[in-house]
Write a protein that holds these residues in place. Structure first.
Motif, PDB file in Angstrom:
ATOM      1  N   ASP A  57      24.532 -54.559 -16.430  1.00  0.00           N
ATOM      2  CA  ASP A  57      24.546 -55.001 -15.032  1.00  0.00           C
ATOM      3  C   ASP A  57      24.383 -53.818 -14.087  1.00  0.00           C
ATOM      4  N   ASP A  58      23.872 -52.703 -14.624  1.00  0.00           N
ATOM      5  CA  ASP A  58      23.715 -51.503 -13.810  1.00  0.00           C
ATOM      6  C   ASP A  58      22.340 -51.499 -13.151  1.00  0.00           C
ATOM      7  N   VAL A  59      22.206 -50.645 -12.147  1.00  0.00           N
ATOM      8  CA  VAL A  59      20.912 -50.440 -11.497  1.00  0.00           C
ATOM      9  C   VAL A  59      20.434 -49.022 -11.777  1.00  0.00           C
ATOM     10  N   VAL A  60      19.144 -48.803 -11.622  1.00  0.00           N
ATOM     11  CA  VAL A  60      18.556 -47.494 -11.855  1.00  0.00           C
ATOM     12  C   VAL A  60      18.956 -46.546 -10.726  1.00  0.00           C
ATOM     13  N   SER A  61      19.442 -45.355 -11.091  1.00  0.00           N
ATOM     14  CA  SER A  61      19.728 -44.323 -10.097  1.00  0.00           C
ATOM     15  C   SER A  61      18.913 -43.084 -10.429  1.00  0.00           C
ATOM     16  N   ILE A  62      18.766 -42.211  -9.459  1.00  0.00           N
ATOM     17  CA  ILE A  62      17.940 -41.022  -9.669  1.00  0.00           C
ATOM     18  C   ILE A  62      18.514 -40.122 -10.748  1.00  0.00           C
ATOM     19  N   THR A  63      19.831 -40.168 -10.945  1.00  0.00           N
ATOM     20  CA  THR A  63      20.453 -39.337 -11.974  1.00  0.00           C
ATOM     21  C   THR A  63      20.184 -39.856 -13.381  1.00  0.00           C
ATOM     22  N   ASN A  64      19.663 -41.082 -13.496  1.00  0.00           N
ATOM     23  CA  ASN A  64      19.315 -41.640 -14.802  1.00  0.00           C
ATOM     24  C   ASN A  64      17.987 -41.105 -15.333  1.00  0.00           C
ATOM     25  N   LEU A  65      17.094 -40.695 -14.431  1.00  0.00           N
ATOM     26  CA  LEU A  65      15.694 -40.521 -14.793  1.00  0.00           C
ATOM     27  C   LEU A  65      15.424 -39.386 -15.776  1.00  0.00           C
ATOM     28  N   HIS A  66      16.317 -38.404 -15.862  1.00  0.00           N
ATOM     29  CA  HIS A  66      16.050 -37.273 -16.761  1.00  0.00           C
ATOM     30  C   HIS A  66      16.232 -37.640 -18.228  1.00  0.00           C
ATOM     31  N   ARG A  67      16.876 -38.791 -18.485  1.00  0.00           N
ATOM     32  CA  ARG A  67      17.133 -39.174 -19.875  1.00  0.00           C
ATOM     33  C   ARG A  67      16.771 -40.626 -20.184  1.00  0.00           C
ATOM     34  N   GLN A  68      16.724 -41.478 -19.192  1.00  0.00           N
ATOM     35  CA  GLN A  68      16.421 -42.892 -19.406  1.00  0.00           C
ATOM     36  C   GLN A  68      14.945 -43.103 -19.073  1.00  0.00           C
ATOM     37  N   VAL A  69      14.112 -42.767 -20.042  1.00  0.00           N
ATOM     38  CA  VAL A  69      12.687 -42.561 -19.783  1.00  0.00           C
ATOM     39  C   VAL A  69      11.886 -43.851 -19.616  1.00  0.00           C
ATOM     40  N   ALA A  70      12.525 -44.998 -19.705  1.00  0.00           N
ATOM     41  CA  ALA A  70      11.825 -46.259 -19.461  1.00  0.00           C
ATOM     42  C   ALA A  70      11.660 -46.539 -17.974  1.00  0.00           C
ATOM     43  N   TYR A  71      12.401 -45.798 -17.128  1.00  0.00           N
ATOM     44  CA  TYR A  71      12.419 -46.086 -15.699  1.00  0.00           C
ATOM     45  C   TYR A  71      11.685 -45.000 -14.917  1.00  0.00           C
ATOM     46  N   ASP A  72      11.226 -45.381 -13.716  1.00  0.00           N
ATOM     47  CA  ASP A  72      10.546 -44.402 -12.872  1.00  0.00           C
ATOM     48  C   ASP A  72      11.118 -44.445 -11.455  1.00  0.00           C
ATOM     49  N   GLU A  73      10.630 -43.582 -10.602  1.00  0.00           N
ATOM     50  CA  GLU A  73      11.190 -43.424  -9.263  1.00  0.00           C
ATOM     51  C   GLU A  73      11.092 -44.699  -8.428  1.00  0.00           C
ATOM     52  N   SER A  74      10.060 -45.494  -8.666  1.00  0.00           N
ATOM     53  CA  SER A  74       9.890 -46.722  -7.876  1.00  0.00           C
ATOM     54  C   SER A  74      10.953 -47.768  -8.187  1.00  0.00           C
ATOM     55  N   GLU A  75      11.696 -47.589  -9.281  1.00  0.00           N
ATOM     56  CA  GLU A  75      12.675 -48.587  -9.710  1.00  0.00           C
ATOM     57  C   GLU A  75      14.106 -48.219  -9.327  1.00  0.00           C
ATOM     58  N   ILE A  76      14.295 -47.115  -8.617  1.00  0.00           N
ATOM     59  CA  ILE A  76      15.637 -46.715  -8.196  1.00  0.00           C
ATOM     60  C   ILE A  76      16.255 -47.813  -7.332  1.00  0.00           C
ATOM     61  N   GLY A  77      17.461 -48.200  -7.700  1.00  0.00           N
ATOM     62  CA  GLY A  77      18.152 -49.270  -6.986  1.00  0.00           C
ATOM     63  C   GLY A  77      17.916 -50.652  -7.551  1.00  0.00           C
ATOM     64  N   LYS A  78      16.989 -50.783  -8.503  1.00  0.00           N
ATOM     65  CA  LYS A  78      16.681 -52.079  -9.099  1.00  0.00           C
ATOM     66  C   LYS A  78      17.473 -52.277 -10.401  1.00  0.00           C
ATOM     67  N   PRO A  79      17.772 -53.515 -10.775  1.00  0.00           N
ATOM     68  CA  PRO A  79      18.514 -53.765 -12.017  1.00  0.00           C
ATOM     69  C   PRO A  79      17.754 -53.243 -13.238  1.00  0.00           C
ATOM     70  N   LYS A  80      18.462 -52.579 -14.117  1.00  0.00           N
ATOM     71  CA  LYS A  80      17.821 -52.019 -15.305  1.00  0.00           C
ATOM     72  C   LYS A  80      17.245 -53.103 -16.207  1.00  0.00           C
ATOM     73  N   VAL A  81      18.003 -54.152 -16.423  1.00  0.00           N
ATOM     74  CA  VAL A  81      17.565 -55.191 -17.354  1.00  0.00           C
ATOM     75  C   VAL A  81      16.247 -55.804 -16.909  1.00  0.00           C
TER      76      VAL A  81
END
Length: 356
Positions: A57-81
């Motif tokens: 139930d988490d959302v993408v944050s900028i601190t995720n991007l260095h290791r959670q490589v499925a996400y990109d900058e355009s998805e910050i604030g959006k639900p991960k699932v």
């Protein structure tokens, strides 16, 4: 089934078509869509698991991007699932993908886990790990464990073919002050990929029966020195006899702690002046903080309680909501009559932070 798609693994004599068919029939639940969940889901989806469930139930944050490589900058604030499911669908349209926009809780754990064959724990906190363990013991489901810290990782398989459980290795949940925190201590970006892929491999072995699993063994990975070590551990019979989930798997289960959602706090502070304590590190606070907060890093809290007014309600915030809960647990022992409110999800869940 598209036989050509999986031909490079079905041609392995130790694997073959029979193993591929077992993957196709398998239902795997992955708890968490973060650093560990990303590689686990990516490879299990690519290899042909028939049904994949993902709960987060988490959302993408900028601190995720260095290791959670499925996400990109355009998805910050959006639900991960939501974001990840779309990419998994594009990767393999044959997989049945089931999203759960929730965290795993005492209320939903048994119902959700019961429909799956294997659980992969890709969470980042002890409370969820103990909940996963107990639910899997009750339902007789194997689960694959992974954990991270700085440059290191751990992997094991629990509750498989009458083998040891998580509680056989870690009998009791540590107290709040003993728990290392990723937001404060960090993790090297590549480490989750290594550990997550090892978890995916163990899940495949559990499902297909190839090779030997890490049941009864804890694999320790030292990334700085590129070392692997295995530790054997034995089953404790009573740990396999759990019949019911506990009422709470929260660090604060023995005390009453109020909470407020991060987005609701944003609304509150825009209309009212409240006493808000930020317990993050100096570095985190300097990068971003809310106005009119009291900043005391959790490591300094014991010696700086005089800076707080315990006659008023005290809201406590950190980056993800874990350290704030630890701080309240500590403060509540000193000031039991004060009303402490934990900010659930912390700074990570705030719209104003996601928008930066």
């Amino acid at each position: 089934m598209n036989f050509e798609r999986y031909s490079r693994q079905t041609q392995l004599k130790e694997f073959g078509l029979d193993a591929q068919k077992k993957l196709l029939k398998a239902k795997v639940l992955v708890v968490g869509a973060g650093g560990l969940g990303v590689p686990v889901l990516t490879y299990l989806n690519a290899m042909g698991i028939g049904t994949l469930g993902v709960i987060d139930d988490d959302v993408v944050s900028i601190t995720n991007l260095h290791r959670q490589v499925a996400y990109d900058e355009s998805e910050i604030g959006k639900p991960k699932v939501s974001s990840f499911i779309k990419k998994l669908q594009l990767q393999n349209s044959e997989t049945i993908l089931i999203p759960y926009h929730s965290f795993l809780t005492v209320e939903n754990a048994l119902e959700i886990i019961n429909t799956y064959d294997v659980v992969v724990d890709a969470s980042d906190n002890f409370a969820t790990r103990y909940l996963v363990n107990d639910a899997c013991v009750i339902l007789n489901k194997p689960f694959v464990y992974g954990a991270l810290h700085s440059f290191d990782g751990q992997v094991s398989v629990f509750n498989f073919e009458n083998g040891p459980t998580y509680r056989c290795l870690f009998p009791t949940m540590p107290n709040a002050n003993e728990v290392p925190n990723c937001d404060e201590n960090g993790v090297l970006g590549v480490i989750p990929g290594i550990i997550g892929n090892l978890q995916a491999l163990e899940a495949v072995k559990v499902i297909t029966g190839i090779g030997s699993t890490l049941s009864g063994k804890l694999l320790l990975f030292d990334g700085l020195n590129q070392n692997y070590q295995k530790i054997n551990f034995s089953k404790v019979v009573e740990n396999g006899e759990i019949k019911n989930l506990r009422k709470s798997y929260d660090f604060s289960c023995d005390i009453s702690i109020s909470s407020i959602e991060a987005i609701d706090l944003e609304v509150l502070i825009s209309h009212e002046k409240i006493q808000l304590l930020d317990v993050r590190t100096n570095e985190e606070y300097t990068k971003f903080h809310l106005k009119n907060t009291i900043h005391i890093p959790i490591s300094e809290l014991e010696n700086r309680t005089s800076e707080l007014n315990f006659l008023e309600d005290l809201y406590v915030v950190c980056q993800s909501g874990i350290r704030s809960q630890k701080a309240i647990t500590f403060l509540k022992e000193k000031q039991p009559n004060t009303n402490f409110i934990n900010v659930t999800g912390g700074i990570n869940k705030m719209n104003v932070y996601a928008a930066k």
